[in-house]
Design a protein around this motif. Structure first.
Motif, mmCIF file in Angstrom:
data_model
loop_
_atom_site.group_PDB
_atom_site.id
_atom_site.type_symbol
_atom_site.label_atom_id
_atom_site.label_comp_id
_atom_site.label_asym_id
_atom_site.label_seq_id
_atom_site.Cartn_x
_atom_site.Cartn_y
_atom_site.Cartn_z
ATOM 1 N N SER A 48 21.720 22.912 36.909
ATOM 2 C CA SER A 48 22.093 22.358 37.984
ATOM 3 C C SER A 48 22.177 23.430 39.369
ATOM 4 N N VAL A 49 22.272 24.740 38.999
ATOM 5 C CA VAL A 49 22.786 25.742 40.089
ATOM 6 C C VAL A 49 21.704 26.986 40.213
ATOM 7 N N ASP A 50 21.319 27.321 41.160
ATOM 8 C CA ASP A 50 20.372 28.254 41.312
ATOM 9 C C ASP A 50 21.075 29.668 41.373
ATOM 10 N N LEU A 51 22.171 29.778 41.940
ATOM 11 C CA LEU A 51 22.830 31.035 41.884
ATOM 12 C C LEU A 51 24.278 31.281 41.711
ATOM 13 N N ILE A 52 24.784 32.067 40.918
ATOM 14 C CA ILE A 52 26.296 32.144 40.705
ATOM 15 C C ILE A 52 26.610 33.618 41.279
ATOM 16 N N ILE A 53 27.720 33.706 42.015
ATOM 17 C CA ILE A 53 28.170 34.942 42.602
ATOM 18 C C ILE A 53 29.754 34.796 42.348
ATOM 19 N N THR A 54 30.419 35.670 41.500
ATOM 20 C CA THR A 54 31.899 35.598 41.341
ATOM 21 C C THR A 54 32.279 37.130 41.016
ATOM 22 N N SER A 55 33.671 37.112 41.088
ATOM 23 C CA SER A 55 34.365 38.333 40.660
ATOM 24 C C SER A 55 35.435 37.851 39.661
ATOM 25 N N PRO A 56 35.577 37.951 38.651
ATOM 26 C CA PRO A 56 36.778 37.473 37.556
ATOM 27 C C PRO A 56 37.966 38.432 37.758
ATOM 28 N N PRO A 57 39.190 37.718 37.379
ATOM 29 C CA PRO A 57 40.424 38.584 37.491
ATOM 30 C C PRO A 57 40.281 39.604 35.975
ATOM 31 N N TYR A 58 39.632 40.553 36.210
ATOM 32 C CA TYR A 58 39.141 41.420 34.909
ATOM 33 C C TYR A 58 40.464 42.370 34.696
ATOM 34 N N ASP A 59 40.780 42.495 33.371
ATOM 35 C CA ASP A 59 41.836 43.314 32.747
ATOM 36 C C ASP A 59 43.264 43.313 33.575
ATOM 37 N N ASN A 60 43.450 42.157 34.377
ATOM 38 C CA ASN A 60 44.733 42.112 34.794
ATOM 39 C C ASN A 60 45.157 43.055 35.831
ATOM 40 N N LEU A 61 44.013 43.628 36.475
ATOM 41 C CA LEU A 61 44.285 44.677 37.403
ATOM 42 C C LEU A 61 44.933 43.970 38.823
ATOM 43 N N ARG A 62 44.977 42.864 38.970
ATOM 44 C CA ARG A 62 45.528 42.099 40.164
ATOM 45 C C ARG A 62 46.458 41.102 39.549
ATOM 46 N N ASN A 63 47.411 40.687 40.218
ATOM 47 C CA ASN A 63 48.218 39.423 39.993
ATOM 48 C C ASN A 63 47.645 38.275 40.775
ATOM 49 N N TYR A 64 46.888 37.406 40.152
ATOM 50 C CA TYR A 64 46.466 36.135 40.808
ATOM 51 C C TYR A 64 47.486 34.972 40.772
ATOM 52 N N ASN A 65 48.599 35.125 41.144
ATOM 53 C CA ASN A 65 49.388 33.944 41.104
ATOM 54 C C ASN A 65 49.604 33.862 39.630
ATOM 55 N N GLY A 66 49.658 34.687 38.850
ATOM 56 C CA GLY A 66 50.009 34.405 37.201
ATOM 57 C C GLY A 66 48.969 33.768 36.527
ATOM 58 N N TYR A 67 47.832 33.412 37.239
ATOM 59 C CA TYR A 67 46.610 32.608 36.551
ATOM 60 C C TYR A 67 45.701 33.663 35.713
#
Length: 271
Positions: free
Chosen positions: A37-56
């Motif tokens: 159902s989706v043509d294009l996905i663009i994302t940057s995941p929280p890889y290798d815990n290099l940033r603190n994303y509110n603990g998620y």
């Protein structure tokens, strides 16, 4: 205000288009998004815990599997990641993830480089790390490619080397050098306020990538009216640029705080 194309695969998808949603992305995809159902996905995941994303945190394999399910045949996933360096050793998490995407059915269509023009981070015993990978995964042959062009250094008619054989002789023929050429797969962007974005509120998120980067991928791999999805949308960069380029978007993030940032960045363009 731009008019968005109404897209109906099922009742859920037409309801979630062009909005931001607070949810864990695997749960959201399973409950709201149909196969193919989706043509294009663009994302940057929280890889290798290099940033603190509110603990998620995130479950990579489940996310990859769901992305494959919802991507249309010929659709693209742009996965923007880097690697942690610990005790002088790179994790190579990025390539481990790429191999998993390949294992579940995606083609590794390209491995592109996002090069940062003005990175301040230095290593004491190695060269400055100033790039991230942009893996371009396709579900079969890409259905859309609108190449970005750039001027050539020279153009016009010239005698150019052609058909160099085993004797190593340079056989030259008269050919035309075009005024433009397709960009290479190394893309350079300035980072920080004024480079990444002029939206000061975006920097309330710990990892913001350049708006132009998102736009360049959107223009390359999709057409007007297509659906662009960011399952970990953070400050909303992908969704903002999708909206401004007349694509439909879906933005999801588990953090209510980040979703509010995303909404605030976009609302000035929706009035």
């Amino acid at each position: 205000m731009q008019t968005k194309t109404k897209f109906e695969v099922n009742s859920n998808l037409s309801l979630i288009l062009n909005n931001f949603h607070v949810d864990e992305c695997v749960n959201f995809m399973k409950n709201n998004m149909a196969d193919n159902s989706v043509d294009l996905i663009i994302t940057s995941p929280p890889y290798d815990n290099l940033r603190n994303y509110n603990g998620y945190t995130f479950n990579f394999k489940e996310i990859a599997t769901e992305l494959y399910r919802i991507t249309k045949k010929g659709g693209i996933v742009v996965w923007i990641v880097g690697d942690k360096i610990k005790n002088g050793n790179k994790s190579l998490t990025s390539f481990k993830q790429a191999l998993y995407f390949q294992k579940i059915g995606f083609n590794v269509h390209d491995v592109m480089i996002y090069a940062k023009k003005n990175t301040p981070f230095m290593r004491s015993n190695a060269y400055t790390n100033s790039y991230e990978y942009m893996f371009v995964f396709s579900k079969g042959k890409p259905k859309t490619f609108n190449p970005i062009k750039e001027p050539t250094v020279r153009n016009g008619m010239e005698m150019l080397v052609a058909n160099k054989g085993a004797d190593a002789k340079n056989n030259k023929v008269l050919k035309e050098l075009k005024k433009e050429k397709t960009k290479s797969n190394i893309w350079y962007y300035a980072v920080g306020l004024g480079g990444t974005t002029n939206d000061k509120e975006a920097f309330q998120h710990p990892a913001v990538y350049p708006e132009q980067l998102a736009l360049d991928h959107i223009l390359s791999w999709s057409n007007e009216g297509d659906i662009v999805f960011d399952p970990m949308c953070g400050s909303g960069t992908t969704c903002k640029m999708a909206f401004l380029s007349n694509r439909n978007f879906i933005g999801v993030d588990i953090s209510e705080e980040y979703i509010e940032i995303s909404k605030n960045r976009l609302k000035k363009y929706r009035d």
